[in-house]
Design a protein around this motif. Sequence first.
Motif, PDB file in Angstrom:
ATOM      1  N   ALA A  25       0.836  -1.202   0.000  1.00 47.22           N
ATOM      2  CA  ALA A  25       0.000   0.000   0.000  1.00 47.22           C
ATOM      3  C   ALA A  25       0.867   1.246   0.000  1.00 47.22           C
ATOM      4  CB  ALA A  25      -0.918  -0.002   1.215  1.00 47.22           C
ATOM      5  N   ALA A  26       1.962   1.244   0.711  1.00 50.82           N
ATOM      6  CA  ALA A  26       2.861   2.400   0.734  1.00 50.82           C
ATOM      7  C   ALA A  26       3.511   2.608  -0.620  1.00 50.82           C
ATOM      8  CB  ALA A  26       3.928   2.201   1.808  1.00 50.82           C
ATOM      9  N   GLU A  27       3.806   1.542  -1.351  1.00 51.37           N
ATOM     10  CA  GLU A  27       4.415   1.675  -2.674  1.00 51.37           C
ATOM     11  C   GLU A  27       3.438   2.263  -3.681  1.00 51.37           C
ATOM     12  OE1 GLU A  27       6.006  -2.069  -3.859  1.00 51.37           O
ATOM     13  OE2 GLU A  27       7.377  -2.159  -2.166  1.00 51.37           O
ATOM     14  N   ARG A  28       2.132   1.976  -3.544  1.00 44.19           N
ATOM     15  CA  ARG A  28       1.142   2.493  -4.482  1.00 44.19           C
ATOM     16  C   ARG A  28       0.893   3.978  -4.308  1.00 44.19           C
ATOM     17  NH1 ARG A  28      -3.379  -1.574  -3.409  1.00 44.19           N
ATOM     18  NH2 ARG A  28      -1.832  -2.736  -2.331  1.00 44.19           N
ATOM     19  N   ARG A  29       1.183   4.497  -3.148  1.00 43.48           N
ATOM     20  CA  ARG A  29       0.981   5.916  -2.893  1.00 43.48           C
ATOM     21  C   ARG A  29       2.034   6.690  -3.681  1.00 43.48           C
ATOM     22  NH1 ARG A  29       0.304   8.626   3.023  1.00 43.48           N
ATOM     23  NH2 ARG A  29       0.559  10.755   2.336  1.00 43.48           N
ATOM     24  N   ALA A  30       1.611   7.633  -4.497  1.00 42.92           N
ATOM     25  CA  ALA A  30       2.548   8.350  -5.366  1.00 42.92           C
ATOM     26  C   ALA A  30       3.538   9.182  -4.558  1.00 42.92           C
ATOM     27  CB  ALA A  30       1.778   9.243  -6.334  1.00 42.92           C
ATOM     28  N   SER A  31       3.073   9.933  -3.570  1.00 44.85           N
ATOM     29  CA  SER A  31       3.947  10.760  -2.737  1.00 44.85           C
ATOM     30  C   SER A  31       3.113  11.362  -1.615  1.00 44.85           C
ATOM     31  CB  SER A  31       4.578  11.878  -3.561  1.00 44.85           C
ATOM     32  OG  SER A  31       3.631  12.881  -3.853  1.00 44.85           O
ATOM     33  N   ASP A  32       3.743  12.192  -0.790  1.00 42.96           N
ATOM     34  CA  ASP A  32       2.993  12.882   0.255  1.00 42.96           C
ATOM     35  C   ASP A  32       2.066  13.945  -0.340  1.00 42.96           C
ATOM     36  OD1 ASP A  32       4.107  11.413   2.277  1.00 42.96           O
ATOM     37  OD2 ASP A  32       5.690  12.863   2.691  1.00 42.96           O
ATOM     38  N   GLN A  33       2.414  14.487  -1.506  1.00 46.52           N
ATOM     39  CA  GLN A  33       1.607  15.533  -2.130  1.00 46.52           C
ATOM     40  C   GLN A  33       0.627  14.975  -3.179  1.00 46.52           C
ATOM     41  OE1 GLN A  33       5.031  15.850  -1.865  1.00 46.52           O
ATOM     42  NE2 GLN A  33       4.935  17.240  -0.141  1.00 46.52           N
ATOM     43  N   ILE A  34       1.044  13.981  -3.945  1.00 45.30           N
ATOM     44  CA  ILE A  34       0.238  13.478  -5.057  1.00 45.30           C
ATOM     45  C   ILE A  34      -0.447  12.172  -4.668  1.00 45.30           C
ATOM     46  CG2 ILE A  34       0.280  12.634  -7.431  1.00 45.30           C
ATOM     47  CD1 ILE A  34       2.756  14.440  -7.866  1.00 45.30           C
ATOM     48  N   ASN A  35      -1.765  12.181  -4.724  1.00 49.92           N
ATOM     49  CA  ASN A  35      -2.532  10.979  -4.440  1.00 49.92           C
ATOM     50  C   ASN A  35      -2.594  10.098  -5.684  1.00 49.92           C
ATOM     51  OD1 ASN A  35      -4.314   9.072  -3.476  1.00 49.92           O
ATOM     52  ND2 ASN A  35      -6.085  10.392  -3.582  1.00 49.92           N
ATOM     53  N   SER A  56      -4.488  15.625  -4.925  1.00 48.31           N
ATOM     54  CA  SER A  56      -3.633  15.545  -3.751  1.00 48.31           C
ATOM     55  C   SER A  56      -4.421  14.924  -2.604  1.00 48.31           C
ATOM     56  CB  SER A  56      -3.128  16.941  -3.363  1.00 48.31           C
ATOM     57  OG  SER A  56      -4.214  17.788  -3.069  1.00 48.31           O
ATOM     58  N   TYR A  57      -3.732  14.585  -1.536  1.00 49.38           N
ATOM     59  CA  TYR A  57      -4.399  13.993  -0.374  1.00 49.38           C
ATOM     60  C   TYR A  57      -5.207  15.026   0.395  1.00 49.38           C
ATOM     61  CZ  TYR A  57      -1.842   9.710  -1.115  1.00 49.38           C
ATOM     62  OH  TYR A  57      -1.356   8.558  -1.658  1.00 49.38           O
ATOM     63  N   SER A  58      -4.788  16.275   0.303  1.00 50.83           N
ATOM     64  CA  SER A  58      -5.496  17.354   0.990  1.00 50.83           C
ATOM     65  C   SER A  58      -5.407  18.600   0.113  1.00 50.83           C
ATOM     66  CB  SER A  58      -4.882  17.609   2.368  1.00 50.83           C
ATOM     67  OG  SER A  58      -3.522  17.955   2.231  1.00 50.83           O
ATOM     68  N   LEU A  59      -5.815  19.708   0.628  1.00 48.97           N
ATOM     69  CA  LEU A  59      -5.764  20.963  -0.115  1.00 48.97           C
ATOM     70  C   LEU A  59      -4.310  21.316  -0.445  1.00 48.97           C
ATOM     71  CD1 LEU A  59      -7.783  23.140  -1.067  1.00 48.97           C
ATOM     72  CD2 LEU A  59      -7.227  24.389   1.007  1.00 48.97           C
ATOM     73  N   ALA A  60      -4.017  21.494  -1.719  1.00 48.32           N
ATOM     74  CA  ALA A  60      -2.659  21.847  -2.153  1.00 48.32           C
ATOM     75  C   ALA A  60      -2.560  23.363  -2.328  1.00 48.32           C
ATOM     76  CB  ALA A  60      -2.324  21.152  -3.466  1.00 48.32           C
ATOM     77  N   THR A  94      -4.642  27.157  -7.661  1.00 54.78           N
ATOM     78  CA  THR A  94      -4.125  27.381  -6.318  1.00 54.78           C
ATOM     79  C   THR A  94      -5.213  27.018  -5.309  1.00 54.78           C
ATOM     80  OG1 THR A  94      -4.814  29.701  -6.383  1.00 54.78           O
ATOM     81  CG2 THR A  94      -2.530  29.219  -7.008  1.00 54.78           C
ATOM     82  N   ASN A  95      -4.779  26.605  -4.120  1.00 54.46           N
ATOM     83  CA  ASN A  95      -5.693  26.243  -3.036  1.00 54.46           C
ATOM     84  C   ASN A  95      -6.783  25.273  -3.494  1.00 54.46           C
ATOM     85  OD1 ASN A  95      -4.327  27.969  -1.194  1.00 54.46           O
ATOM     86  ND2 ASN A  95      -5.406  29.705  -2.120  1.00 54.46           N
ATOM     87  N   SER A  96      -6.337  24.159  -4.057  1.00 58.84           N
ATOM     88  CA  SER A  96      -7.258  23.167  -4.586  1.00 58.84           C
ATOM     89  C   SER A  96      -6.728  21.765  -4.278  1.00 58.84           C
ATOM     90  CB  SER A  96      -7.417  23.345  -6.094  1.00 58.84           C
ATOM     91  OG  SER A  96      -8.310  22.387  -6.621  1.00 58.84           O
ATOM     92  N   SER A 124       2.722  22.778   2.023  1.00 57.67           N
ATOM     93  CA  SER A 124       3.721  23.238   3.000  1.00 57.67           C
ATOM     94  C   SER A 124       4.824  22.217   3.235  1.00 57.67           C
ATOM     95  CB  SER A 124       3.034  23.583   4.323  1.00 57.67           C
ATOM     96  OG  SER A 124       2.380  22.436   4.832  1.00 57.67           O
ATOM     97  N   ALA A 125       4.574  20.945   2.928  1.00 59.07           N
ATOM     98  CA  ALA A 125       5.593  19.899   3.105  1.00 59.07           C
ATOM     99  C   ALA A 125       6.559  19.823   1.930  1.00 59.07           C
ATOM    100  CB  ALA A 125       4.921  18.546   3.308  1.00 59.07           C
ATOM    101  N   GLY A 126       6.231  20.481   0.812  1.00 60.08           N
ATOM    102  CA  GLY A 126       7.121  20.465  -0.346  1.00 60.08           C
ATOM    103  C   GLY A 126       6.372  20.350  -1.657  1.00 60.08           C
ATOM    104  N   ARG A 127       7.133  20.053  -2.682  1.00 58.40           N
ATOM    105  CA  ARG A 127       6.597  19.950  -4.038  1.00 58.40           C
ATOM    106  C   ARG A 127       7.030  18.616  -4.616  1.00 58.40           C
ATOM    107  NH1 ARG A 127       5.637  24.282  -8.075  1.00 58.40           N
ATOM    108  NH2 ARG A 127       5.720  23.386 -10.142  1.00 58.40           N
ATOM    109  N   ASP A 128       6.115  17.973  -5.329  1.00 66.40           N
ATOM    110  CA  ASP A 128       6.454  16.721  -5.983  1.00 66.40           C
ATOM    111  C   ASP A 128       5.952  16.766  -7.417  1.00 66.40           C
ATOM    112  OD1 ASP A 128       7.604  14.250  -6.222  1.00 66.40           O
ATOM    113  OD2 ASP A 128       5.900  13.170  -5.416  1.00 66.40           O
TER     114      ASP A 128
END
Length: 139
Positions: A25-35, A56-60, A94-96, A124-128
């Motif tokens: 499951a962790a491998e399928r997750r694209a990144s902390d920013q990209i769902n 994204s997982y949350s508001l980007a 922005t903010n989406s 806020s955690a970065g850019r991917d």
Amino acid sequence: MKRKHLIPLFFVVILSFALTTSSLAAERRASDQINRYSIAVTPVSSSLKVSVSVSSYSLADKIGCESIEVYEKSGSRWSLTESLDENDAGMSHTNSGSYSHTIYCDSEPGVEYKVVVTIFAEDSAGRDTRTQTKYVTGA
């Protein structure tokens, strides 16, 4: 006596399965920013239809298409014919939490094209980013 040995073995098998499942499951997750994301390039009448979607997982803070580069094949060489970036109209939000857009680029029937598309999400955690290269022939 045999039953006493089977119970620990059963728990070892269950634990191994649980650990394998969580790592997959962790491998399928694209990144902390990209769902998840998708990129498609389809030749249509005198155009290349570039369809992009990213969530994204949350508001980007900013999300969308970082760049689109269209290269035309001439002989054995590729020449850049069109280039767009995230600051061009319609390329990002922005903010989406998601971005979905279709961009049309000029093409000629029978000509080979290489289209390099990079999507991104930033918070806020970065850019991917993720990049895909698609090869199509103009229609």
